[in-house]
Design a protein around this motif. Structure first.
Motif, PDB file in Angstrom:
ATOM      1  N   GLY A 106      16.392 -10.277   2.826  1.00 51.49           N
ATOM      2  CA  GLY A 106      16.121 -11.270   1.791  1.00 51.49           C
ATOM      3  C   GLY A 106      14.792 -11.990   1.945  1.00 51.49           C
ATOM      4  N   ALA A 107      14.069 -11.749   3.036  1.00 48.44           N
ATOM      5  CA  ALA A 107      12.771 -12.393   3.241  1.00 48.44           C
ATOM      6  C   ALA A 107      11.715 -11.751   2.336  1.00 48.44           C
ATOM      7  CB  ALA A 107      12.341 -12.260   4.707  1.00 48.44           C
ATOM      8  N   LEU A 108      10.928 -12.585   1.684  1.00 50.41           N
ATOM      9  CA  LEU A 108       9.894 -12.083   0.781  1.00 50.41           C
ATOM     10  C   LEU A 108       8.693 -11.562   1.556  1.00 50.41           C
ATOM     11  CD1 LEU A 108       9.969 -14.805  -2.016  1.00 50.41           C
ATOM     12  CD2 LEU A 108      10.963 -12.509  -2.057  1.00 50.41           C
ATOM     13  N   HIS A 109       8.132 -10.448   1.066  1.00 49.56           N
ATOM     14  CA  HIS A 109       6.960  -9.829   1.685  1.00 49.56           C
ATOM     15  C   HIS A 109       5.950  -9.462   0.612  1.00 49.56           C
ATOM     16  CE1 HIS A 109       8.494  -9.225   5.797  1.00 49.56           C
ATOM     17  NE2 HIS A 109       9.673  -9.130   5.193  1.00 49.56           N
ATOM     18  N   ALA A 110       4.708  -9.394   1.030  1.00 48.18           N
ATOM     19  CA  ALA A 110       3.647  -8.934   0.138  1.00 48.18           C
ATOM     20  C   ALA A 110       3.782  -7.429  -0.080  1.00 48.18           C
ATOM     21  CB  ALA A 110       2.283  -9.246   0.745  1.00 48.18           C
ATOM     22  N   THR A 111       3.267  -6.975  -1.197  1.00 47.23           N
ATOM     23  CA  THR A 111       3.247  -5.556  -1.524  1.00 47.23           C
ATOM     24  C   THR A 111       1.811  -5.141  -1.798  1.00 47.23           C
ATOM     25  OG1 THR A 111       5.480  -5.435  -2.384  1.00 47.23           O
ATOM     26  CG2 THR A 111       3.919  -3.879  -3.298  1.00 47.23           C
ATOM     27  N   THR A 112       1.450  -3.970  -1.300  1.00 45.12           N
ATOM     28  CA  THR A 112       0.134  -3.402  -1.561  1.00 45.12           C
ATOM     29  C   THR A 112       0.270  -2.322  -2.615  1.00 45.12           C
ATOM     30  OG1 THR A 112      -0.543  -3.845   0.715  1.00 45.12           O
ATOM     31  CG2 THR A 112      -1.871  -2.263  -0.517  1.00 45.12           C
ATOM     32  N   ALA A 129      -3.732  10.077   3.191  1.00 49.24           N
ATOM     33  CA  ALA A 129      -3.645  11.100   2.149  1.00 49.24           C
ATOM     34  C   ALA A 129      -4.642  10.846   1.014  1.00 49.24           C
ATOM     35  CB  ALA A 129      -2.231  11.162   1.594  1.00 49.24           C
ATOM     36  N   GLY A 130      -5.557   9.902   1.229  1.00 41.78           N
ATOM     37  CA  GLY A 130      -6.613   9.677   0.246  1.00 41.78           C
ATOM     38  C   GLY A 130      -6.285   8.708  -0.874  1.00 41.78           C
ATOM     39  N   TRP A 131      -5.222   7.941  -0.729  1.00 38.22           N
ATOM     40  CA  TRP A 131      -4.893   6.936  -1.731  1.00 38.22           C
ATOM     41  C   TRP A 131      -5.802   5.730  -1.556  1.00 38.22           C
ATOM     42  CZ3 TRP A 131      -0.573   6.780  -5.256  1.00 38.22           C
ATOM     43  CH2 TRP A 131       0.129   7.983  -5.315  1.00 38.22           C
ATOM     44  N   THR A 132      -6.089   5.029  -2.647  1.00 36.67           N
ATOM     45  CA  THR A 132      -6.983   3.883  -2.650  1.00 36.67           C
ATOM     46  C   THR A 132      -6.178   2.608  -2.872  1.00 36.67           C
ATOM     47  OG1 THR A 132      -8.755   5.231  -3.572  1.00 36.67           O
ATOM     48  CG2 THR A 132      -8.981   2.844  -3.781  1.00 36.67           C
ATOM     49  N   GLU A 133      -6.426   1.611  -2.029  1.00 42.30           N
ATOM     50  CA  GLU A 133      -5.759   0.327  -2.195  1.00 42.30           C
ATOM     51  C   GLU A 133      -6.337  -0.390  -3.413  1.00 42.30           C
ATOM     52  OE1 GLU A 133      -5.323  -3.937   0.086  1.00 42.30           O
ATOM     53  OE2 GLU A 133      -5.534  -2.133   1.315  1.00 42.30           O
ATOM     54  N   ALA A 134      -5.457  -0.866  -4.282  1.00 49.52           N
ATOM     55  CA  ALA A 134      -5.893  -1.586  -5.478  1.00 49.52           C
ATOM     56  C   ALA A 134      -5.771  -3.091  -5.307  1.00 49.52           C
ATOM     57  CB  ALA A 134      -5.073  -1.147  -6.690  1.00 49.52           C
ATOM     58  N   GLY A 135      -4.930  -3.530  -4.393  1.00 56.14           N
ATOM     59  CA  GLY A 135      -4.757  -4.962  -4.178  1.00 56.14           C
ATOM     60  C   GLY A 135      -3.401  -5.270  -3.587  1.00 56.14           C
ATOM     61  N   THR A 136      -3.215  -6.545  -3.291  1.00 58.62           N
ATOM     62  CA  THR A 136      -1.988  -7.007  -2.667  1.00 58.62           C
ATOM     63  C   THR A 136      -1.414  -8.150  -3.492  1.00 58.62           C
ATOM     64  OG1 THR A 136      -2.827  -6.386  -0.494  1.00 58.62           O
ATOM     65  CG2 THR A 136      -1.000  -7.945  -0.529  1.00 58.62           C
ATOM     66  N   ILE A 137      -0.102  -8.150  -3.651  1.00 55.76           N
ATOM     67  CA  ILE A 137       0.593  -9.211  -4.367  1.00 55.76           C
ATOM     68  C   ILE A 137       1.493  -9.927  -3.359  1.00 55.76           C
ATOM     69  CG2 ILE A 137       2.178  -9.788  -6.238  1.00 55.76           C
ATOM     70  CD1 ILE A 137       1.371  -7.088  -7.533  1.00 55.76           C
ATOM     71  N   PRO A 138       1.306 -11.236  -3.167  1.00 57.54           N
ATOM     72  CA  PRO A 138       2.154 -11.954  -2.207  1.00 57.54           C
ATOM     73  C   PRO A 138       3.583 -12.103  -2.717  1.00 57.54           C
ATOM     74  CG  PRO A 138       0.702 -13.488  -3.351  1.00 57.54           C
ATOM     75  CD  PRO A 138       0.324 -12.111  -3.812  1.00 57.54           C
ATOM     76  N   ASP A 139       4.526 -12.163  -1.785  1.00 58.54           N
ATOM     77  CA  ASP A 139       5.934 -12.426  -2.106  1.00 58.54           C
ATOM     78  C   ASP A 139       6.469 -11.534  -3.224  1.00 58.54           C
ATOM     79  OD1 ASP A 139       5.865 -14.404  -0.187  1.00 58.54           O
ATOM     80  OD2 ASP A 139       5.489 -16.002  -1.635  1.00 58.54           O
TER      81      ASP A 139
END
Length: 193
Positions: free
Chosen positions: A162-168, A145-155
């Motif tokens: 309850g498992a931690l995941h990265a977020t974009t 849809a044309g969104w731009t990735e700004a970055g990823t944050i771990p955990d």
């Protein structure tokens, strides 16, 4: 399929269906801010608790229904949260994009996303932001849809187990006035919504 922007009263009227959608989505492995064990009552209560924000214009919520009648089933939702900070009234956050498993693969997520983007533009928003679990199918929807990735944050957030995941983090510039000067007052923006 019918898309509808909810009033505070409309939100209360479909809080049970939205609670079912949220609880089912969390049971399916998507956290959306919640952990495993989220039941219908708690999920419905969470939606009802958003009524004052909808009433005040701080939050816009849309639902997708599977028919034209008022009693048709809610099959998807998306929200836009407007900021109340004077230096940030040009931006908003896209939140809680969900589609019922039975309605997936039919373009509903894209239709909800487009509706939210258009309404945000009409409200004077020139920048939308969101976060989603890294590697999730939602990333494909946003990129398409044309969104731009700004970055990823771990955990960044826990999944329902309850498992931690990265977020974009993603952003999208809207309209042609992406660099306009911020001078609107809150009542002026609310009047445009």
């Amino acid at each position: 399929m019918r898309l509808e922007r909810l009033t505070a009263a409309g939100l209360r009227a479909v809080a049970g269906q939205l609670g079912d959608l949220l609880a089912d989505t969390v049971r399916g492995g998507n956290s959306l801010g919640f952990l495993a064990g989220l039941d219908r009552a708690a999920a419905s209560g969470w939606w009802r608790g958003l009524g004052p924000d909808v009433e005040a214009g701080r939050l816009a919520v849309w639902v997708a229904r599977d028919g034209e009648r008022g009693d048709s089933r809610v099959t998807g939702t998306v929200s836009v949260a407007f900021t109340d900070k004077p230096n940030g009234r040009h931006r908003a956050e896209l939140a809680k994009l969900m589609v019922h498993p039975d309605a997936r693969g039919q373009g509903l997520a894209r239709a909800l996303l487009t509706t939210a983007e258009h309404a945000a533009t009409q409200a004077g928003v020139t920048l939308l932001v969101l976060d989603t679990e890294t590697g999730s199918p939602a990333e494909t929807v946003y990129r398409g849809a044309g969104w731009t990735e700004a970055g990823t944050i771990p955990d960044y957030a826990a999944d329902p187990s309850g498992a931690l995941h990265a977020t974009t983090l993603f952003y999208k510039r809207l309209g042609t006035a992406a660099r306009r000067r911020v001078t609107d007052t809150e009542p002026e923006r609310a009047a445009r919504q």
